[in-house]
Enzyme design. Structure first.
Site, short mmCIF file in Angstrom:
data_model
loop_
_atom_site.label_atom_id
_atom_site.label_comp_id
_atom_site.label_asym_id
_atom_site.label_seq_id
_atom_site.Cartn_x
_atom_site.Cartn_y
_atom_site.Cartn_z
CG ASP A 1 8.51 4.46 2.59
OD1 ASP A 1 9.23 3.60 2.03
OD2 ASP A 1 7.50 4.15 3.27
C1 BGC Z 1 7.97 0.65 2.83
C2 BGC Z 1 9.19 0.82 3.72
C3 BGC Z 1 10.33 0.01 3.16
C4 BGC Z 1 10.58 0.43 1.72
C5 BGC Z 1 11.69 -0.33 1.06
C6 BGC Z 1 8.26 0.90 1.39
O1 BGC Z 1 7.18 0.51 0.60
O2 BGC Z 1 6.96 1.52 3.26
O3 BGC Z 1 8.90 0.40 5.02
O4 BGC Z 1 11.46 0.18 3.96
O5 BGC Z 1 9.41 0.21 0.96
O6 BGC Z 1 11.30 -1.63 0.80
#
Ligand code: BGC
Length: 747
Positions: A230
């Site tokens: 993530d």
């Molecule tokens: C989120 C993800 C997301 C990623 C990219 C993170 O903060 O938890 O779900 O895909 O950011 O934006």
């Protein structure tokens, strides 16, 4: 040699390391020297959120227009994998048209608490639905040559302290509830990537957990794609790489690449680990390149129509006394509530889509030809409550029916924080009370990404429409349901509790000191309410229709492959509709802790008025298994399983019992295993019985044989470890005998 392996063989250690982290927020790094391009990964999940050049440093603002399909909370309520697959296909078409190689979704984390800030981005409180619909979305998306990123792996069930909190969860709930959906999607739909979550699980960061990322994901489930972090989830990059985290996102400015190179150089990181991660990155690039099409485009109108269809199928008719709905097109209606004009249609955070267009219910109701008076009733900023209320009451009093649009303010629900309550704004419920007093024929239409408390006012209105967050075409979908162009078929994928304090995780959410204890164990959602026979607002699986359905002729048969279920379902009303046939399974008298019923299969069936269909559902044998911690594997227990078929978890129409043979289990035995465990063991029982009989015939073990034949005495001593019995004076179980027994009992 595959193309990826060939590319790998040409790379230096530095170049390999460069492939293990991003170049920027959304791109991987190219290696131009050998012709390896960068690919783009972007959110996700219910639309393509492709940031324009020069966006903000959080990667949130200003994205290109894309269809905002219904968020997961709504897709989950469709209980329809064919429909969700079509949404996946459309997402794939849009991603391809935008040059996106991987779309960051679906998110399939379990809704452990209604307070979860990202519940609108997740499908269900139940792992079966999450897995089936998650797989459907991945299949659709990837059929277009665009990869999915299944997220957030794993046990990321809250936003509070999400980058540090440890989800402290026992292995059975972890396996049976929190990992189960991921297992299904990985094995059935083979997502190109899996995104590891921010949090820790039992004290270990998901981003550096070899058990999670390698032993379970790859070893047990056979995942052969790439694991991506993530965004910002990396704690220790080298440890993460060794654990199975292939790609760090977003960029680390080369810092962590250098750490990896240094670790290879000083011998603390096996170069084969780096090779593996780099190869997976290259394989991902190859897939994305193969799927790309510079000429790809999509039909915006067709996708808007699909968004409307999906939204219409997601709406859950919670209550409809006296056939209040559907309304006649000629009805004189008061449309009340700012949300009718200014819809809430998605949640905030990384999933925020810039829609290609946006429908609202007010215009769509007018378009049907109804005689409409509109009153905003409340302002989104809370201003001028009294004047707005008086205007709304006057409109309601003058109409045949009042349609009151209520819901959660946008600021209540977002990625990044959890809710602290499940209440609608007090001003809205006061408005509702005043409207009902003026016109009891009042229909409430809700817009909320996670459940709200309905008790307190639900009894005062004849009809309630749960509209969740429905995406850009939700306004039309609401009008379709209110006026009967669509016969509602959405079903609750999460329980609506009577009150927050009833919820299973109430005393253990969101934890403290960076730990959250999953004290409710397996009893998440309906599993808990059913085990405790508690009242709920509306049960899991509930949803009404403008027609009615009858069930008959349930047949259940056990085979080697599992349990086959078939049942006749008849549309007993006057209009076409869809029924969601739900199959729950329980095992009364199980030797292990279990919920009374667990969803094991469902079918979404379209039926013309008067039509009957024989619905056939298969429950594969491994769906009957529980996770057996002592043997570290899945076990089907022998017994008479209760199969319940119905229209919700609390509306069981038919049931039958079916005998299932259990797996033969050889639990390891030792001196610490109890007498009862020895005796119930297929081998150990024989061995021990034989030893007692031999001792008796040699004149020494008389008391032991007496003990075995006295059930009352066995109740008392059955829990004693064999080694303790061996230490009793005069016991024929000398240490030598015990050693022989252990050897013989573990063939
Ligand atoms: C989120 C993800 C997301 C990623 C990219 C993170 O903060 O938890 O779900 O895909 O950011 O934006």
């Amino acid at each position: 040699m595959t193309h990826a392996e060939e590319s790998l063989s040409k790379l230096s250690v530095e170049e390999k390391a460069s492939l293990t982290s991003g170049a920027s927020f959304w791109y991987t790094k190219p290696v131009e020297r050998v012709g390896i391009p960068a690919i783009m990964l972007t959110d996700g999940p219910h639309g393509v959120r492709k940031q324009r050049e020069g966006g903000d440093h959080l990667g949130l603002a200003d994205s290109v227009p894309a269809t905002c399909f219904p968020p997961a909370v709504a897709l989950g309520s469709t209980w329809d994998s064919e429909l969700v697959t079509r949404v996946g296909v459309a997402l794939g078409e849009e991603a391809k048209a935008e040059g996106v190689g991987v779309l960051l979704g679906p998110g399939i984390n379990i809704k452990r608490s209604p307070l979860g800030g990202r519940n609108f981005e997740y499908l269900s409180e139940d792992p079966h639905i999450s897995g089936v619909l998650g797989a459907a979305l991945v299949n659709g998306l990837q059929s277009q040559g665009v990869g999915s990123s299944l997220k957030h792996f794993a046990a990321n069930n809250q936003e509070t302290d999400r980058l540090r909190v440890s989800a402290d969860v026992d292995e059975r709930p972890l396996r049976e509830i929190y990992l189960r959906g991921f297992q299904r999607v990985v094995t059935e739909a083979k997502p190109w990537t899996v995104m590891c979550s921010y949090n820790k699980i039992n004290g270990v960061y998901a981003s550096e957990d070899p058990w999670l990322l390698t032993d379970v994901l790859r070893g047990e489930w056979g995942f052969d794609g790439l694991v991506v972090s993530d965004w910002g989830a990396v704690n220790n990059r080298v440890a993460g790489l060794a654990a199975g985290l292939d790609l760090e996102m977003p960029a680390s400015g080369g810092v962590t690449d250098a750490q990896i190179v240094a670790a290879v150089a000083d011998g603390s990181l096996d170069p084969a680990v780096l090779d593996t991660a780099a190869r997976r990155a290259l394989e991902l690039v190859d897939k994305a390149v193969a799927g790309a099409d510079a000429n790809a485009s999509y039909d915006q109108d067709a996708h808007h129509a699909l968004a409307r269809e999906a939204a219409g199928r997601a709406i859950v008719l919670l209550k409809n006394d006296d056939g209040t709905l559907p309304l006649a097109a000629s009805a004189k209606v008061a449309v009340i509530g700012e949300f009718a004009r200014t819809p809430r249609y998605q949640g905030a955070g990384s999933s925020l889509i810039n829609p290609t267009k946006l429908d609202n219910a007010l215009d769509e109701i007018r378009a049907i030809g109804a005689d409409v008076t509109f009153a905003p009733g409340y302002a989104l900023d809370g201003a001028d409550a009294t004047g707005l209320l008086a205007e709304a009451v006057a409109a309601a009093a003058a109409a045949d029916v009042a349609l009151v649009f209520l819901g959660l303010p946008g600021g209540d629900e977002s990625e990044g924080f959890d809710r602290t309550h499940i209440e609608l704004p007090a001003g809205q419920t006061e408005l509702l009370a005043a409207v009902v007093a003026a016109n009891p024929r009042t229909v409430v239409v809700l817009s909320n990404g996670s459940v709200v408390r309905l008790s307190g006012w639900a009894d005062s209105v004849p009809a309630i429409v749960e509209g969740w967050l429905l995406g850009q075409a939700g306004g039309g979908a609401v009008a379709d349901v209110l006026f009967g162009a669509v016969n509602p078929s959405g079903r609750l994928a999460e329980t609506i509790p009577v009150r927050l304090a009833d919820t299973p995780s109430f005393l253990d959410f969101p934890g403290e000191n960076s730990h959250v204890r999953y004290g409710e164990g397996l009893f998440v959602g309906y599993r808990y309410y059913d085990a405790r026979t508690m009242d709920v607002g509306y049960p899991f699986g509930h949803g009404l229709s403008y027609t009615s359905f009858g069930y008959a002729g349930l047949e259940v048969a056990a085979t080697e492959a599992g349990v086959g279920v078939s049942v006749d379902v008849t549309n007993t009303g006057a209009r076409a509709g869809r029924e969601v046939v739900q199959v729950y399974v329980g095992l009364p008298g199980s030797a292990v802790v279990r919920a009374p019923r667990e969803l094991r299969a469902f079918a979404n069936v379209a039926l013309e008025a008067g039509e009957t269909k024989r619905v056939v559902l298969d429950i594969p044998r491994d769906e009957l298994a529980y996770y057996n911690v002592p043997v570290a594997g899945w076990t089907v227990e022998c017994g008479d399983y209760l199969v319940e078929v119905g229209a919700s978890s609390r509306d069981i129409r038919q049931h039958a019992s079916v005998a299932v043979d259990g797996d033969t289990l050889l639990v390891p035995l030792d001196g610490n295993s109890t007498l009862a465990e020895w005796l119930s063991h297929p081998v150990g029982g024989q061995v021990l019985g034989g030893a007692f009989a031999a001792a008796q015939s040699s004149g020494e073990g008389g008391e032991m044989m007496a003990l075995l034949s006295d059930p009352e005495l066995m109740k008392m001593v059955g829990s004693m470890p064999l080694g303790r019995i061996a230490s009793f004076p005069g016991s024929p179980l000398t240490p030598d005998v015990l050693e022989q027994l252990v050897a013989a009992g573990n063939p």
